[in-house]
Write a protein that holds these residues in place. Structure first.
Motif, PDB file in Angstrom:
ATOM      1  N   PHE A  27       0.941  -1.124  -0.072  1.00  0.00           N
ATOM      2  CA  PHE A  27       0.013  -0.107   0.017  1.00  0.00           C
ATOM      3  C   PHE A  27       0.938   1.241  -0.042  1.00  0.00           C
ATOM      4  CE2 PHE A  27      -2.567   3.052   2.550  1.00  0.00           C
ATOM      5  CZ  PHE A  27      -3.439   3.272   1.521  1.00  0.00           C
ATOM      6  N   LYS A  28       1.851   1.363   0.962  1.00  0.00           N
ATOM      7  CA  LYS A  28       2.735   2.342   0.937  1.00  0.00           C
ATOM      8  C   LYS A  28       3.540   2.701  -0.379  1.00  0.00           C
ATOM      9  CE  LYS A  28       4.666   1.057   4.888  1.00  0.00           C
ATOM     10  NZ  LYS A  28       5.548   0.846   6.008  1.00  0.00           N
ATOM     11  N   ARG A  29       4.007   1.567  -0.953  1.00  0.00           N
ATOM     12  CA  ARG A  29       4.801   1.544  -2.173  1.00  0.00           C
ATOM     13  C   ARG A  29       4.121   2.088  -3.385  1.00  0.00           C
ATOM     14  NH1 ARG A  29       8.435  -3.873  -1.889  1.00  0.00           N
ATOM     15  NH2 ARG A  29       9.912  -3.282  -0.388  1.00  0.00           N
ATOM     16  N   SER A  30       2.779   1.693  -3.375  1.00  0.00           N
ATOM     17  CA  SER A  30       1.836   2.059  -4.421  1.00  0.00           C
ATOM     18  C   SER A  30       1.594   3.502  -4.449  1.00  0.00           C
ATOM     19  CB  SER A  30       0.418   1.713  -4.343  1.00  0.00           C
ATOM     20  OG  SER A  30       0.385   0.094  -4.350  1.00  0.00           O
ATOM     21  N   LEU A  31       1.548   4.195  -2.957  1.00  0.00           N
ATOM     22  CA  LEU A  31       1.415   5.633  -3.091  1.00  0.00           C
ATOM     23  C   LEU A  31       2.842   6.234  -3.407  1.00  0.00           C
ATOM     24  CD1 LEU A  31      -0.226   5.899   0.481  1.00  0.00           C
ATOM     25  CD2 LEU A  31      -1.218   6.245  -1.596  1.00  0.00           C
ATOM     26  N   ILE A  32       3.881   5.800  -2.882  1.00  0.00           N
ATOM     27  CA  ILE A  32       5.195   6.295  -3.630  1.00  0.00           C
ATOM     28  C   ILE A  32       5.200   6.506  -5.098  1.00  0.00           C
ATOM     29  CG2 ILE A  32       7.589   6.012  -3.537  1.00  0.00           C
ATOM     30  CD1 ILE A  32       6.775   7.459  -1.174  1.00  0.00           C
ATOM     31  N   VAL A  33       4.931   5.154  -5.739  1.00  0.00           N
ATOM     32  CA  VAL A  33       4.786   5.196  -7.287  1.00  0.00           C
ATOM     33  C   VAL A  33       4.062   6.392  -7.722  1.00  0.00           C
ATOM     34  CG1 VAL A  33       4.095   4.015  -9.170  1.00  0.00           C
ATOM     35  CG2 VAL A  33       5.609   2.812  -7.189  1.00  0.00           C
ATOM     36  N   VAL A  34       2.772   6.781  -7.177  1.00  0.00           N
ATOM     37  CA  VAL A  34       1.994   7.485  -7.673  1.00  0.00           C
ATOM     38  C   VAL A  34       2.575   8.951  -7.301  1.00  0.00           C
ATOM     39  CG1 VAL A  34      -0.211   8.899  -7.277  1.00  0.00           C
ATOM     40  CG2 VAL A  34      -0.101   6.295  -7.272  1.00  0.00           C
ATOM     41  N   GLN A  35       3.332   9.233  -6.384  1.00  0.00           N
ATOM     42  CA  GLN A  35       3.864  10.533  -6.276  1.00  0.00           C
ATOM     43  C   GLN A  35       5.139  10.573  -7.226  1.00  0.00           C
ATOM     44  OE1 GLN A  35       4.864  10.353  -2.012  1.00  0.00           O
ATOM     45  NE2 GLN A  35       3.610  12.177  -1.643  1.00  0.00           N
ATOM     46  N   ILE A  36       5.946   9.568  -7.383  1.00  0.00           N
ATOM     47  CA  ILE A  36       7.143   9.665  -8.488  1.00  0.00           C
ATOM     48  C   ILE A  36       6.404   9.933  -9.837  1.00  0.00           C
ATOM     49  CG2 ILE A  36       8.842   8.579  -9.527  1.00  0.00           C
ATOM     50  CD1 ILE A  36       9.387   6.969  -6.827  1.00  0.00           C
ATOM     51  N   PHE A  37       5.347   9.292  -9.889  1.00  0.00           N
ATOM     52  CA  PHE A  37       4.680   9.662 -11.311  1.00  0.00           C
ATOM     53  C   PHE A  37       4.311  11.089 -11.277  1.00  0.00           C
ATOM     54  CE2 PHE A  37       0.476  10.012 -13.502  1.00  0.00           C
ATOM     55  CZ  PHE A  37       0.732   9.596 -14.696  1.00  0.00           C
ATOM     56  N   ILE A  38       3.589  11.621 -10.523  1.00  0.00           N
ATOM     57  CA  ILE A  38       3.075  13.025 -10.817  1.00  0.00           C
ATOM     58  C   ILE A  38       4.428  13.803 -10.828  1.00  0.00           C
ATOM     59  CG2 ILE A  38       1.930  14.736  -9.447  1.00  0.00           C
ATOM     60  CD1 ILE A  38       0.069  13.007  -8.490  1.00  0.00           C
ATOM     61  N   GLY A  39       5.479  13.670  -9.908  1.00  0.00           N
ATOM     62  CA  GLY A  39       6.582  14.554  -9.938  1.00  0.00           C
ATOM     63  C   GLY A  39       7.329  14.359 -11.231  1.00  0.00           C
ATOM     64  N   SER A  40       7.621  13.029 -11.893  1.00  0.00           N
ATOM     65  CA  SER A  40       8.396  13.101 -13.068  1.00  0.00           C
ATOM     66  C   SER A  40       7.331  13.535 -14.189  1.00  0.00           C
ATOM     67  CB  SER A  40       8.600  11.532 -13.398  1.00  0.00           C
ATOM     68  OG  SER A  40       9.173  11.163 -12.251  1.00  0.00           O
ATOM     69  N   LEU A  41       5.965  13.559 -14.211  1.00  0.00           N
ATOM     70  CA  LEU A  41       5.345  13.976 -15.095  1.00  0.00           C
ATOM     71  C   LEU A  41       5.511  15.366 -15.180  1.00  0.00           C
ATOM     72  CD1 LEU A  41       3.045  13.383 -17.310  1.00  0.00           C
ATOM     73  CD2 LEU A  41       1.471  13.428 -15.401  1.00  0.00           C
ATOM     74  N   PHE A  42       5.162  15.999 -14.190  1.00  0.00           N
ATOM     75  CA  PHE A  42       5.823  17.550 -13.813  1.00  0.00           C
ATOM     76  C   PHE A  42       7.073  17.859 -14.622  1.00  0.00           C
ATOM     77  CE2 PHE A  42       1.861  18.161 -11.300  1.00  0.00           C
ATOM     78  CZ  PHE A  42       1.474  19.259 -11.910  1.00  0.00           C
ATOM     79  N   PHE A  43       7.874  17.144 -14.106  1.00  0.00           N
ATOM     80  CA  PHE A  43       9.460  17.310 -14.494  1.00  0.00           C
ATOM     81  C   PHE A  43       9.418  17.478 -16.119  1.00  0.00           C
ATOM     82  CE2 PHE A  43      13.970  16.493 -13.011  1.00  0.00           C
ATOM     83  CZ  PHE A  43      14.327  17.663 -13.386  1.00  0.00           C
ATOM     84  N   ILE A  44       9.044  16.469 -16.602  1.00  0.00           N
ATOM     85  CA  ILE A  44       9.162  16.502 -18.178  1.00  0.00           C
ATOM     86  C   ILE A  44       8.266  17.317 -19.055  1.00  0.00           C
ATOM     87  CG2 ILE A  44       7.452  14.456 -18.467  1.00  0.00           C
ATOM     88  CD1 ILE A  44      10.924  14.824 -20.546  1.00  0.00           C
ATOM     89  N   THR A  45       7.290  17.579 -18.421  1.00  0.00           N
ATOM     90  CA  THR A  45       6.368  18.423 -18.848  1.00  0.00           C
ATOM     91  C   THR A  45       6.950  19.983 -19.119  1.00  0.00           C
ATOM     92  OG1 THR A  45       4.585  17.198 -18.528  1.00  0.00           O
ATOM     93  CG2 THR A  45       4.032  19.418 -19.279  1.00  0.00           C
ATOM     94  N   SER A  46       7.411  20.157 -17.692  1.00  0.00           N
ATOM     95  CA  SER A  46       8.212  21.550 -17.602  1.00  0.00           C
ATOM     96  C   SER A  46       9.353  21.772 -18.434  1.00  0.00           C
ATOM     97  CB  SER A  46       8.501  21.622 -16.029  1.00  0.00           C
ATOM     98  OG  SER A  46       7.500  21.571 -15.068  1.00  0.00           O
ATOM     99  N   LEU A  47      10.239  20.747 -18.661  1.00  0.00           N
ATOM    100  CA  LEU A  47      11.232  20.781 -19.492  1.00  0.00           C
ATOM    101  C   LEU A  47      10.987  20.929 -21.014  1.00  0.00           C
ATOM    102  CD1 LEU A  47      13.620  18.137 -18.134  1.00  0.00           C
ATOM    103  CD2 LEU A  47      13.925  20.282 -17.918  1.00  0.00           C
TER     104      LEU A  47
END
Length: 790
Positions: free
Chosen positions: A402-422
């Motif tokens: 359960f905790k790992r799933s939450l971390i994956v979602v956070q990494i997904f959102i952070g990386s999505l923002f990162f690549i879009t910002s670039l």
């Protein structure tokens, strides 16, 4: 009991102050962006929804006359009179209808000039549209133009009061209607912009079109109506398509200038929602970590008689308190940036309504904020109810998953923002750095007004403007032909058709012509690709840009004469040169195929007057040149031009075009940074919890010879898989989103593969740094002490 739980929650916030601060700030910023973007989107998509029976109100529009920046067809909220008759026979579903036309007058009242924009329509207007009368009535008034309805704003502007029924309004010398009534002002989210309504049967404009709205019968099938319209062939032009649009759709589809605005609104709303979601997930991760650290304490509470209900209330209090603090901060943020937000979101229409601004409602914004804040708290608690209960009762079967799933979602959102910002940064850098093919540095544009140009020959001002030691050059163009325009789908002094072949392959092609001063090309440093410049020897000559040459497709264009399309006889008109393209509009607009000629061309001489002047000044002497220009133009009396807006530096104009991209990039950068920080602290929190729970395992590994780097590798391998999984989803989605966004620009950059690799490396590095400190602290502990305490 509740007050006790609040105190406990405050202690928990202070105990984990770093994670709490990041989580609260992330929630506040994400919620602020979501509210500002979401409300803006709601406002833009609910135009004219306040009319009675708005769900049955539609506008008959025409497609094929206007284009968007990306080249797709837009709609025009007008209908040809020939189509109007045919469509009313074709569609028996129409219950009522109303047609109107726009009017514009300039009134002089004492020493003040008042511009009034209005409409003419008969009594049918009041059958379809909202009208709340403060005074008077339209009933019993003949639709002959002898009566007028004023808005409350206009009544106060003209008479200082709404008690003006029976008074005369001198719109012009021949039109002097009497005020029949005063109605309340329409909200700003309306496309029906009028200061007055002249009660007169509407007459088609010069191209035989009028704006036409209809109300369908209650049992009418909108699908059948659309089907009939899809088969209908316009009586005015077979290429035109007739559509039936709802009132909100009229706003979105009949204003091509809104295309980029709506795109940026969607970006802002979606980015805010994702940042808010990431912060909520981080809050939940932090809460789970805290509860797992307090497992023994929670068991004690249950053993001494605490009920599950009271434990749930305690847990919910710990979750809701940071949310309430974040919402309070968000409210303060919105209050502080509201003036800038209002300025940025203001919509200025084009055409006769160019000076009319529409603003979002402040009261409605804050009302929506409060309701959405309450709804989000309730929704968050409902979603978290089962996990919280299971956690407190120790029933979560796989808490690690359960905790790992939450971390994956956070990494997904952070990386999505990162690549879009670039991607946004690359496009912004491309826009700011790309050579536009024209030298516009130290150039002031002077707009002397359309009406003035038709009263006076303004070209005689050129020598006087040039008569200053710090003026390096002067040139001019005519109407609809500024050097830079915000609306790139229409550019040129006028449109015509040049036929270069008696057997013309495209007889309906429209060719835009830009008429300029003979010094225009050298003044702006335009480059000749081939052929020769315009001279006195080729008075009937034209230049074309590269795009025009490619569009026409004639390799021997210089040898071809322009034929009269009617008698197929050659004329003295010829193309004598090709100039390199220059970008005259924002980069989302493609460069049109353009023809250029000068005022000396007998074909246009006296046809288009000059009123846009361009003055290049010596660096550092803008102030002196502006004072000189104001003095030269001081005798110009033009009621339609604001003297404060007469003088515009071209570099400032270009910056205005780039403002939306700069704002979106700034917002995205902030949200991206917040999301990355949130993800980092989420990982940090879970690693901290994991190392605490695995202290005995780490101690035994150390006893058996494991080094710090072996233990670090063990943890990093686990979280590296989470990073890989999150990026495996985020990078393809980010590529698709960024690619789709870039394709809204006719001129755009690319997304190289190394950019995605960079995002992956940086996110992996962030995870490594996040776990390094916690693992180092756990590995530095004396194994004997750990085993003894365990």
């Amino acid at each position: 009991m509740l007050s006790h739980y609040i105190k406990v929650s405050f202690r928990e916030l202070l105990k984990y102050r770093t994670q709490s601060v990041v989580s609260i700030i992330g929630l506040a910023i994400g919620f602020t962006a979501f509210i500002l973007g979401g409300y803006w989107l709601w406002w833009e998509t609910h135009f004219d929804n306040f009319h009675p029976e708005a769900d049955r109100l539609y506008c008959l529009t025409t497609e094929g006359l206007v284009k968007r920046a990306n080249g797709t067809n837009s709609d025009l909220d007008q209908l040809h009179v020939d189509d109007r008759k045919e469509l009313f026979q074709l569609l028996p579903e129409i219950e009522a209808s109303c047609s109107f036309n726009h009017l514009s007058f300039t009134l002089k009242q004492k020493d003040e000039t008042i511009s009034l924009h209005g409409m003419e329509s008969d009594h049918s207007f009041f059958d379809l549209f909202w009208a709340d009368f403060i005074a008077g009535t339209y009933k019993g008034k003949s639709p002959d133009g002898s009566n007028v309805i004023l808005t409350e704003r206009t009544a106060r502007k003209l008479f200082g009061t709404t008690d003006c029924v029976g008074k005369e309004v001198a719109l012009d010398e021949d039109l002097r209607p009497v005020v029949a009534g005063v109605i309340r002002n329409y909200p700003d989210n309306t496309d029906l912009l009028f200061d007055f309504l002249l009660i007169r049967s509407p007459r088609p404009n010069h191209v035989k079109r009028m704006t036409t709205y209809v109300r369908l019968q209650k049992n009418a099938s909108i699908i059948q109506v659309h089907t009939k319209l899809a088969r209908y062939k316009s009586r005015a032009d077979k290429k035109w398509k007739i559509h039936l649009l709802t009132a909100p759709e009229v706003h979105l589809r009949c204003h091509p200038e809104l295309t980029d605005r709506i795109r940026n609104i969607h970006i802002l709303a979606l980015a805010g929602a994702m940042a808010f979601l990431s912060a909520l997930i981080n809050l939940l991760v932090l809460f789970i970590g805290q509860q797992q650290r307090k497992q023994q304490k929670n068991r004690t509470y249950l053993c001494v008689g605490a009920s599950t209900k009271s434990m749930m209330l305690k847990g919910c209090t710990e979750l809701v308190l940071p949310l309430l603090i974040a919402f309070l901060i968000a409210f303060c943020l919105i209050e502080s940036i509201y003036p800038y937000y209002e300025s940025y979101t203001t919509w200025n229409r084009y055409g006769i309504y160019e000076d009319v601004s529409r603003h979002l409602s402040r009261v409605s914004l804050f009302g929506n904020m409060i309701s959405i804040a309450g709804t989000s708290i309730l929704a968050f608690l409902l979603v978290c109810y089962y996990p919280i209960r299971s956690l407190l009762e120790h029933k979560i079967q796989k808490p690690v998953l359960f905790k790992r799933s939450l971390i994956v979602v956070q990494i997904f959102i952070g990386s999505l923002f990162f690549i879009t910002s670039l991607g946004l940064f690359r496009q912004l850098h491309f826009i700011l750095s790309k050579d536009k093919g024209i030298d516009y540095s130290q150039v002031i544009q002077v707009d002397l007004g359309f009406s003035t140009a038709y009263q006076t020959d303004l070209s005689v001002l050129k020598p006087e403007m040039a008569n200053h030691p710090y003026v390096k050059g002067v040139t001019f163009t005519c109407g609809n032909a500024p050097v830079f325009t915000e609306q790139g789908d229409w550019y040129g002094s006028f449109y015509t058709h040049f036929c270069f072949d008696p057997a013309e392959p495209d007889p309906n092609r429209s060719d835009p012509v830009l008429v300029a001063d003979k010094d225009f090309f050298s003044f702006f440093g335009l480059q000749l690709q081939s052929g020769s410049w315009l001279t006195d020897a080729n008075a009937y000559g034209f230049l074309v840009n590269e795009t025009c040459l490619q569009t026409l497709g004639y390799a021997d264009l210089f040898e071809r004469s322009v034929y009269n399309p009617e008698n197929k006889q050659a004329s003295p008109l010829k193309v004598c040169g090709v100039i390199h393209d220059y970008m005259y509009a924002p980069m989302q607009y493609p460069v049109l195929p353009l023809f250029f000629t000068t005022f000396d061309n007998p074909m246009v001489k006296g046809f288009e007057p000059a009123y846009l002047f361009y003055i290049r000044y010596a660096p550092g002497h803008k102030k002196e040149v502006l004072e000189h220009l104001r003095e030269v133009t001081s005798h110009i009396q033009n009621d339609n031009i604001n003297r404060n807006k007469m003088f515009t530096e071209l570099s400032d104009l270009v910056d205005t075009f780039n403002r939306p991209e700069k704002v979106i990039f700034t917002i995205f950068s902030i949200l991206s940074l917040v999301c990355i920080l949130i993800s980092t602290f989420g990982i940090y929190s879970l690693v901290s919890l994991s190392t605490e729970q695995r202290r005995k395992e780490i101690a035994i590994r150390k006893v058996n010879g494991a080094t710090f780097y072996h233990i670090l590798q063990l943890f990093f391998r686990e979280y590296f898989l989470l990073v890989t999984l999150g990026n495996a989803f985020a990078l393809p989605v980010g590529y698709l989103l960024a690619k789709r966004w870039l394709e809204t620009y006719a001129n755009h950059t690319t997304l190289p593969a190394w950019l995605f690799l960079l995002v992956f490396i940086i996110t992996s590095g962030i995870v490594l740094l996040s776990i390094f400190q916690q693992v180092k602290r756990a590995a530095a502990t004396n194994p004997a002490e750990v085993i003894k305490t365990e």
